[in-house]
Design a protein around this motif. Structure first.
Motif, mmCIF file in Angstrom:
data_model
loop_
_atom_site.group_PDB
_atom_site.id
_atom_site.type_symbol
_atom_site.label_atom_id
_atom_site.label_comp_id
_atom_site.label_asym_id
_atom_site.label_seq_id
_atom_site.Cartn_x
_atom_site.Cartn_y
_atom_site.Cartn_z
ATOM 1 N N GLU A 1 0.815 -1.208 0.000
ATOM 2 C CA GLU A 1 0.000 0.000 0.000
ATOM 3 C C GLU A 1 0.857 1.269 0.000
ATOM 4 O O GLU A 1 0.469 2.278 -0.585
ATOM 5 C CB GLU A 1 -0.938 0.002 1.205
ATOM 6 N N ILE A 2 1.989 1.220 0.661
ATOM 7 C CA ILE A 2 2.891 2.377 0.628
ATOM 8 C C ILE A 2 3.373 2.624 -0.800
ATOM 9 O O ILE A 2 3.451 3.770 -1.269
ATOM 10 C CB ILE A 2 4.086 2.152 1.578
ATOM 11 N N ARG A 3 3.667 1.543 -1.502
ATOM 12 C CA ARG A 3 4.097 1.678 -2.895
ATOM 13 C C ARG A 3 2.954 2.129 -3.805
ATOM 14 O O ARG A 3 3.177 2.804 -4.816
ATOM 15 C CB ARG A 3 4.651 0.342 -3.395
ATOM 16 N N THR A 4 1.733 1.741 -3.458
ATOM 17 C CA THR A 4 0.572 2.071 -4.278
ATOM 18 C C THR A 4 0.060 3.479 -4.014
ATOM 19 O O THR A 4 -0.660 4.052 -4.842
ATOM 20 C CB THR A 4 -0.561 1.053 -4.021
ATOM 21 N N ALA A 5 0.421 4.054 -2.876
ATOM 22 C CA ALA A 5 -0.110 5.352 -2.456
ATOM 23 C C ALA A 5 -0.019 6.432 -3.543
ATOM 24 O O ALA A 5 -1.010 7.125 -3.811
ATOM 25 C CB ALA A 5 0.588 5.810 -1.173
ATOM 26 N N PRO A 6 1.132 6.638 -4.219
ATOM 27 C CA PRO A 6 1.195 7.690 -5.255
ATOM 28 C C PRO A 6 0.204 7.466 -6.390
ATOM 29 O O PRO A 6 -0.336 8.434 -6.950
ATOM 30 C CB PRO A 6 2.645 7.604 -5.750
ATOM 31 N N TYR A 7 -0.053 6.213 -6.734
ATOM 32 C CA TYR A 7 -0.997 5.913 -7.808
ATOM 33 C C TYR A 7 -2.433 6.207 -7.378
ATOM 34 O O TYR A 7 -3.256 6.657 -8.197
ATOM 35 C CB TYR A 7 -0.856 4.457 -8.239
ATOM 36 N N ARG A 8 -2.734 5.954 -6.118
ATOM 37 C CA ARG A 8 -4.065 6.287 -5.611
ATOM 38 C C ARG A 8 -4.263 7.799 -5.638
ATOM 39 O O ARG A 8 -5.341 8.290 -5.992
ATOM 40 C CB ARG A 8 -4.252 5.748 -4.194
ATOM 41 N N LYS A 9 -3.246 8.535 -5.260
ATOM 42 C CA LYS A 9 -3.351 9.993 -5.279
ATOM 43 C C LYS A 9 -3.501 10.502 -6.713
ATOM 44 O O LYS A 9 -4.309 11.412 -6.978
ATOM 45 C CB LYS A 9 -2.115 10.613 -4.634
ATOM 46 N N ALA A 10 -2.736 9.934 -7.633
ATOM 47 C CA ALA A 10 -2.838 10.342 -9.039
ATOM 48 C C ALA A 10 -4.245 10.058 -9.575
ATOM 49 O O ALA A 10 -4.796 10.864 -10.344
ATOM 50 C CB ALA A 10 -1.790 9.603 -9.872
ATOM 51 N N TYR A 11 -4.817 8.944 -9.189
ATOM 52 C CA TYR A 11 -6.175 8.606 -9.611
ATOM 53 C C TYR A 11 -7.161 9.661 -9.111
ATOM 54 O O TYR A 11 -8.037 10.125 -9.872
ATOM 55 C CB TYR A 11 -6.538 7.229 -9.054
ATOM 56 N N LEU A 12 -7.038 10.058 -7.846
ATOM 57 C CA LEU A 12 -7.948 11.047 -7.284
ATOM 58 C C LEU A 12 -7.709 12.434 -7.865
ATOM 59 O O LEU A 12 -8.627 13.270 -7.888
ATOM 60 C CB LEU A 12 -7.822 11.073 -5.762
ATOM 61 N N GLN A 13 -6.507 12.702 -8.313
ATOM 62 C CA GLN A 13 -6.267 13.982 -8.981
ATOM 63 C C GLN A 13 -7.005 14.051 -10.307
ATOM 64 O O GLN A 13 -7.484 15.109 -10.715
ATOM 65 C CB GLN A 13 -4.764 14.196 -9.167
ATOM 66 N N VAL A 14 -7.130 12.900 -10.984
ATOM 67 C CA VAL A 14 -7.970 12.831 -12.181
ATOM 68 C C VAL A 14 -9.431 13.056 -11.796
ATOM 69 O O VAL A 14 -10.176 13.774 -12.481
ATOM 70 C CB VAL A 14 -7.798 11.482 -12.898
ATOM 71 N N SER A 15 -9.845 12.441 -10.685
ATOM 72 C CA SER A 15 -11.209 12.632 -10.191
ATOM 73 C C SER A 15 -11.467 14.111 -9.914
ATOM 74 O O SER A 15 -12.556 14.632 -10.219
ATOM 75 C CB SER A 15 -11.430 11.817 -8.912
ATOM 76 N N ARG A 16 -10.478 14.759 -9.354
ATOM 77 C CA ARG A 16 -10.617 16.190 -9.050
ATOM 78 C C ARG A 16 -10.813 17.015 -10.319
ATOM 79 O O ARG A 16 -11.676 17.902 -10.379
ATOM 80 C CB ARG A 16 -9.372 16.643 -8.283
ATOM 81 N N GLU A 17 -10.012 16.744 -11.327
ATOM 82 C CA GLU A 17 -10.131 17.487 -12.584
ATOM 83 C C GLU A 17 -11.484 17.245 -13.245
ATOM 84 O O GLU A 17 -12.095 18.175 -13.796
ATOM 85 C CB GLU A 17 -8.995 17.081 -13.540
ATOM 86 N N LEU A 18 -11.955 16.017 -13.215
ATOM 87 C CA LEU A 18 -13.263 15.716 -13.784
ATOM 88 C C LEU A 18 -14.373 16.409 -13.005
ATOM 89 O O LEU A 18 -15.362 16.880 -13.592
ATOM 90 C CB LEU A 18 -13.496 14.206 -13.793
ATOM 91 N N GLY A 19 -14.203 16.482 -11.669
ATOM 92 C CA GLY A 19 -15.192 17.191 -10.860
ATOM 93 C C GLY A 19 -15.239 18.668 -11.193
ATOM 94 O O GLY A 19 -16.319 19.274 -11.264
ATOM 95 N N LEU A 20 -14.078 19.254 -11.406
ATOM 96 C CA LEU A 20 -14.026 20.672 -11.762
ATOM 97 C C LEU A 20 -14.667 20.935 -13.124
ATOM 98 O O LEU A 20 -15.203 22.014 -13.376
ATOM 99 C CB LEU A 20 -12.572 21.146 -11.761
ATOM 100 N N ASN A 21 -14.593 19.938 -13.985
ATOM 101 C CA ASN A 21 -15.145 20.074 -15.338
ATOM 102 C C ASN A 21 -16.374 19.173 -15.519
ATOM 103 O O ASN A 21 -16.549 18.556 -16.567
ATOM 104 C CB ASN A 21 -14.078 19.715 -16.370
#
Length: 487
Positions: free
Chosen positions: A431-451
């Motif tokens: 999970e520590i190794r996966t953490a950056p990928y989870r954050k990157a996924y949510l950053q996509v979610s954030r951009e989609l939410g904004l748009n």
């Protein structure tokens, strides 16, 4: 003092570790369960009409306060909820530290291993979805209540604070905090109070302190009554609710489904208990690298091993009469097993036998794992103390056949402890190794939410985990009120 510092340090480090993790694995974006909450309660979070509803207890009243604070002071920041979840998790760890301080039979190494398992990242989904903070708080509240009950039983209810807490905790927890998570807690408490009442009544005539025995029985009765009263209030409120199960694939009764395919329920339970020691992704990785005849049954073998460990912990509590010295581990073991059954009862309608393996349930399952490890630690300590007796004492107090049984018991306890620590360490490392990928996924979610106006239905459903129309409604509310990603 040194022991207190040693016991408290892992709690602080565990909290700091989880805070570090959520900032590396998540982002301030309202998605999934937040969409429903936004459409239901925002922007007028202080509107009494949204608070005083018939099914208020199913909505967990304390969340209203948390939501008001979050909206008014932090602009509905999901990190606020996640921090609440981490602090709630730390409160449970502090209860375990308090228990270890009172019960010196829990050695330093055992305590460290238990805290390591407690703060493992097998709960990542619950901890990074801020709406789950109240579940974590509920579990910690249950741990605290069990610890108070354990102390009251050990001290014969001599502390006024224990008696008061046992009377009011069920009301506070069920009515204000726990809500839907109260079922197993209430069942275990009523059974515990009944057993303690019977034990006090049977032993009352033999003790020199009959008045304390009567006071204990009165305490157990009051505790059981307030627990039942709290659950009656919750069940009444729950009867007023309208439940919608998105994705449910059957509308028959659980009895009918059990008759139709009983093995489904067995597979569900075995997979769920397996996930409580090793994460789902890690089990899948193990299966992928195993021969075909192992691959088909590995998860069931792991589940069977954990199930046997539950039975072993129950046996040890009876065999060594641990319950006469401390009932805390036994309460945790029973609670963990009960939580598995409750998850099954709530989620079987989706007819997916892997549904109970979700990370969101691990905080509930973990009560049982901690109870097992505590039981093993206490039994190991007892064996070590007896090993220090003289040979003469051993010959008088220990039969030869009992001596032969203890070696396999130790092997089983050690094997399960190693399995649990290794599984949680592997899961945490992954999970520590996966953490950056989870954050990157949510950053996509954030951009989609904004748009959200121009984003496709498919993208909104995939990245914000809810119905596209509901997502757009929620994003519009956030935008108009400058909350969350629009702040």
């Amino acid at each position: 003092m040194k022991r207190r510092v040693f016991l408290g340090l892992p709690v602080i480090l565990g909290i700091l570790f989880y805070i570090w993790y959520i900032f590396h694995a998540s982002d301030n974006v309202a998605y999934s369960d937040y969409i429903r909450l936004i459409n239901s309660y925002l922007p007028d979070v202080t509107n009494p009409a949204k608070f005083f509803v018939p099914d208020i207890l199913t909505r967990v009243p304390i969340t209203y306060l948390g939501r008001i604070i979050n909206v008014k002071l932090f602009g509905y920041n999901t990190y606020f909820d996640m921090i609440l979840g981490v602090l709630s998790l730390g409160a449970g760890a502090a209860v375990l530290a308090l228990y270890a301080e009172r019960n010196r039979s829990v050695g330093y190494l055992s305590f460290l291993l238990i805290q390591f398992v407690y703060f493992s990242l097998n709960k990542w989904e619950m901890m990074t979805n801020g709406t789950g903070w109240v579940c974590t708080l509920s579990i910690s509240g249950f741990l605290f209540h069990f610890a108070v009950l354990d102390h009251a039983a050990a001290t014969r209810c001599r502390n006024m604070s224990d008696r008061v807490l046992l009377a009011i905790l069920p009301i506070l927890l069920v009515v204000l905090v726990a809500g839907p998570y109260s079922g197993g807690y209430a069942v275990i408490l009523v059974l515990a109070y009944g057993a303690l009442w019977l034990a006090d009544r049977r032993g009352g005539a033999e003790t020199s302190s009959r008045s304390w025995s009567r006071k204990c029985r009165r305490t157990w009765c009051i505790g059981a009554l307030t627990t039942v009263l709290a659950m009656v209030l919750y069940l009444w409120s729950s009867s007023q609710a309208v439940y919608v199960h998105r994705g449910a694939v059957t509308d028959v009764s659980i009895a009918q489904e059990f008759v139709a395919q009983p093995l489904f329920f067995l597979r569900f339970l075995l997979k769920a208990v397996a996930s409580s020691v090793i994460g789902v992704a890690q089990i899948q990785e193990l299966e992928a690298g195993s021969p075909w005849f192992v691959r088909l049954h590995l998860v069931y073998l792991l589940g069977l091993a954990v199930f046997v460990s539950y039975l072993l912990a129950l046996y040890l509590n009876v065999r060594f009469q641990l319950y006469k010295k401390t009932i805390f581990p036994l309460l945790l073991v029973l609670s963990g097993g009960c939580n598995h059954l409750l998850v099954l009862a709530a989620r079987w309608i989706f007819l997916k036998d892997e549904y109970g393996m979700s990370s969101r349930y691990e905080i509930q399952y973990q009560m049982g794992i901690v109870g097992i490890l505590l039981t093993f630690a206490l039994v190991w300590s007892m064996c070590r103390e007896k090993a220090q007796e003289t040979e003469a004492d051993k010959a008088k107090t220990r039969a030869p056949e009992k001596r032969a049984v203890r070696t396999p018991l130790k092997v089983c306890m050690l094997a399960f402890t190693v399995l649990t620590v290794f599984g949680n360490a592997w899961t945490t490392r992954a999970e520590i190794r996966t953490a950056p990928y989870r954050k990157a996924y949510l950053q996509v979610s954030r951009e989609l939410g904004l748009n959200y106006r121009t984003a496709s239905d498919e993208d909104l459903e995939t990245y914000l985990h809810n119905d596209p129309d509901a997502v757009r409604d929620a994003m519009r509310i956030l935008e108009e009120n400058h909350l969350n990603i629009f702040r």
